[in-house]
Scaffold this active site. Sequence first.
Site, PDB file in Angstrom:
ATOM      1  N   HIS A  21      12.612  -9.850  -2.110  1.00 14.55           N
ATOM      2  CA  HIS A  21      11.673  -9.317  -1.113  1.00 14.55           C
ATOM      3  C   HIS A  21      11.951  -7.857  -0.757  1.00 14.55           C
ATOM      4  CE1 HIS A  21      12.426 -13.683  -0.476  1.00 14.55           C
ATOM      5  NE2 HIS A  21      11.141 -13.709  -0.714  1.00 14.55           N
ATOM      6  N   CYS A  22      12.375  -7.062  -1.746  1.00  9.60           N
ATOM      7  CA  CYS A  22      12.667  -5.623  -1.529  1.00  9.60           C
ATOM      8  C   CYS A  22      13.699  -5.412  -0.419  1.00  9.60           C
ATOM      9  CB  CYS A  22      11.408  -4.838  -1.170  1.00  9.60           C
ATOM     10  SG  CYS A  22      10.168  -4.841  -2.451  1.00  9.60           S
ATOM     11  N   ALA A  23      14.576  -6.383  -0.220  1.00 10.90           N
ATOM     12  CA  ALA A  23      15.566  -6.240   0.861  1.00 10.90           C
ATOM     13  C   ALA A  23      16.917  -6.795   0.395  1.00 10.90           C
ATOM     14  CB  ALA A  23      15.077  -6.953   2.113  1.00 10.90           C
TER      15      ALA A  23
END
Length: 386
Positions: free
Chosen positions: A338-340
């Site tokens: 999740h791009c995290a």
Amino acid sequence: MKLRYFDNAATSWPKPSAVADAVHRCLVRGGGNAGRSGHAKAVEAARTVLGTRELLAELFRIADPAHMVFTKNATEALNLALYGLLRPGDRVVTSSMEHNSVMRPLRHLSNRGVRLEVVPAAPGGVIEPGAFCAALASGTRLAVVTHASNVTGAVTDIAPIGEHCRRLGVLLLVDAAQTAGSLPIDVEVLGVDFLAFSGHKGLLGPQGTGGLYVRDERVLEPLMRGGTGSRSDREEQPEFLPDRYESGTLNSPGIAGLGAGVQYLLRRGVESVQAHERHLLELFLEGVAGVPGVTPYGPAPAATCTGVLSLNLAGLSCSEAGSALEDRFGLLTRVGLHCAPLAHRSLGTFPEGTVRFSWGPFTRERDVRAAVRALRELCAPDGGRR
Ligand SMILES: Cc1ncc(COP(=O)(O)O)c(C=O)c1O
């Protein structure tokens, strides 16, 4: 097979029908370039843009709508704030729960001499205001913190951080990508100097929309310079808001749609959306609590969370689980990091990630019940393949 959309944290769907109508109206009837000419179609486009700016100001309790700057998404808003504020030698404090739209610019800036401190989250991915404030030693130029994690939905208590920043003279940038439209936001109560948000998630607008609230433009350099339609006699960028940060043709059709999304929220009430999403979270958590093999992540007992639930299923990688959920049950989720990546390290789910369900104002109880049934089947000893 009926598809059920559980990816509202990436972008919301469905949108109110008024959003598509507003985009259509702008393309078919509006047509002009806002702020560029004095003819009727340009004036109508400019009115549309101003209307949305005023609605956003009303939503976030911004006294002067000119302080609401349009961008194409939250990432651009965050980049505008970070690159416009930070110079080599400046100290910036952030948390381990940030999205890469914060972390990547900050890592890049730290390679150019900006001093970066990352405050680790508490178990469950919660950013504790006390721990965060303790890192704000004097001499800190900027604090950057997410209002809610896009991985767990955990909400950060911003007000005490805002108060502490004011006392120390530290600027505060809040990433509201996951909360704008889902939680009430009052920039004065939260004490934020900059609020970055997406227009296409909780605000229910089209993709390609977002914005940045700028309290004091004197401290923020523009990211881009160019034509604004104003002060065309000058070769220098105008210094007044919002033109200082809005060079180039605006996305008027998108902004028209965003206005319709915000209008829907103002009519329904953000508190009502918050209560709905909270109710679905409780239903979801209750449903999966008794299912062996489902591991949910996030704060226990999920005291303050948005409409997001990350989980893993025993015996299945998250990409296998995501594919099975879509192929066999029609459930559209998002799997992975999740791009995290740092948030997943904080939760202990790096590098595999999680399966993320995220819902919105139009998700129904029966969608959540269907999701719980699917998880139960997938976790059955025979994988639900009776
Ligand atoms: C917490 C958070 N910040 C920033 C972003 C970036 O938003 P956008 O896609 O509008 O650039 C996202 C997107 O998922 C997000 O979840």
